[in-house]
Design a protein around this motif. Structure first.
Motif, short mmCIF file in Angstrom:
data_model
loop_
_atom_site.label_atom_id
_atom_site.label_comp_id
_atom_site.label_asym_id
_atom_site.label_seq_id
_atom_site.Cartn_x
_atom_site.Cartn_y
_atom_site.Cartn_z
N PHE A 169 -4.95 9.90 2.29
CA PHE A 169 -3.62 10.16 1.75
C PHE A 169 -3.59 10.27 0.23
O PHE A 169 -2.97 11.19 -0.32
CB PHE A 169 -2.67 9.04 2.20
CG PHE A 169 -1.28 9.17 1.67
CD1 PHE A 169 -0.40 10.07 2.22
CD2 PHE A 169 -0.84 8.38 0.62
CE1 PHE A 169 0.89 10.20 1.73
CE2 PHE A 169 0.44 8.49 0.12
CZ PHE A 169 1.31 9.40 0.68
N VAL A 170 -4.25 9.36 -0.45
CA VAL A 170 -4.15 9.29 -1.91
C VAL A 170 -4.60 10.59 -2.59
O VAL A 170 -3.88 11.10 -3.46
CB VAL A 170 -4.89 8.06 -2.45
CG1 VAL A 170 -5.03 8.09 -3.95
CG2 VAL A 170 -4.17 6.79 -2.01
N PRO A 171 -5.74 11.19 -2.24
CA PRO A 171 -6.13 12.42 -2.94
C PRO A 171 -5.28 13.64 -2.57
O PRO A 171 -5.19 14.59 -3.34
CB PRO A 171 -7.57 12.67 -2.51
CG PRO A 171 -8.02 11.47 -1.79
CD PRO A 171 -6.81 10.69 -1.39
N THR A 172 -4.65 13.63 -1.39
CA THR A 172 -3.87 14.80 -0.98
C THR A 172 -2.41 14.73 -1.42
O THR A 172 -1.73 15.76 -1.42
CB THR A 172 -3.93 14.99 0.54
OG1 THR A 172 -3.43 13.81 1.18
CG2 THR A 172 -5.36 15.24 1.00
N ARG A 173 -1.92 13.60 -1.80
CA ARG A 173 -0.51 13.45 -2.17
C ARG A 173 -0.13 14.26 -3.42
O ARG A 173 0.86 14.99 -3.38
CB ARG A 173 -0.19 11.97 -2.36
CG ARG A 173 1.21 11.69 -2.84
CD ARG A 173 2.23 12.01 -1.77
NE ARG A 173 3.54 11.59 -2.22
CZ ARG A 173 4.59 12.39 -2.29
NH1 ARG A 173 4.50 13.64 -1.90
NH2 ARG A 173 5.75 11.94 -2.72
N PRO A 174 -0.86 14.17 -4.51
CA PRO A 174 -0.45 14.94 -5.70
C PRO A 174 -0.41 16.46 -5.48
O PRO A 174 0.57 17.10 -5.86
CB PRO A 174 -1.47 14.55 -6.76
CG PRO A 174 -1.94 13.20 -6.34
CD PRO A 174 -1.95 13.24 -4.84
N TRP A 212 -5.43 5.61 3.89
CA TRP A 212 -5.21 5.62 2.45
C TRP A 212 -6.26 6.45 1.71
O TRP A 212 -5.95 7.12 0.73
CB TRP A 212 -5.12 4.21 1.89
CG TRP A 212 -3.82 3.58 2.26
CD1 TRP A 212 -3.61 2.58 3.15
CD2 TRP A 212 -2.52 3.95 1.77
NE1 TRP A 212 -2.26 2.31 3.25
CE2 TRP A 212 -1.58 3.13 2.41
CE3 TRP A 212 -2.07 4.90 0.86
CZ2 TRP A 212 -0.21 3.24 2.17
CZ3 TRP A 212 -0.72 4.99 0.61
CH2 TRP A 212 0.19 4.17 1.27
N ILE A 213 -7.47 6.45 2.21
CA ILE A 213 -8.52 7.27 1.59
C ILE A 213 -8.18 8.75 1.75
O ILE A 213 -8.44 9.56 0.85
CB ILE A 213 -9.90 6.95 2.21
CG1 ILE A 213 -10.34 5.55 1.77
CG2 ILE A 213 -10.93 7.98 1.80
CD1 ILE A 213 -11.59 5.06 2.48
#
Length: 75
Positions: free
Chosen positions: A21-26, A18-19
């Motif tokens: 995934f979250v910054p790379t998703r947008p 999650w660390i």
């Protein structure tokens, strides 16, 4: 930060995911929208098949480049 946390045995893999995934998703979603959106709306108009082909070509190109660099380093 993520690389350091990977070395800590008490940090669960799910948290590491999650660390990362979250910054790379947008940015990934924005890039996907840009590739598939019609040109009249500011995109490239490649559609899903075209954008998948373009991303596959980029991936294969990067893999070929890495292979060439590895062979040069060995020589």
């Amino acid at each position: 930060m993520l690389v350091v946390l990977m070395k800590v045995p008490s940090v669960p893999n799910a948290l590491l995911f999650w660390i990362a995934f979250v910054p790379t998703r947008p940015p990934g979603a924005t890039a996907g929208d840009f590739l598939t959106k019609p040109t009249a709306r500011g995109g490239l108009g490649l559609g899903t098949a075209g954008s998948s082909a373009a991303l596959l070509a980029v991936l294969l190109g990067l893999m070929a480049y890495a292979q060439v660099q590895e062979r040069r380093a060995r020589a």
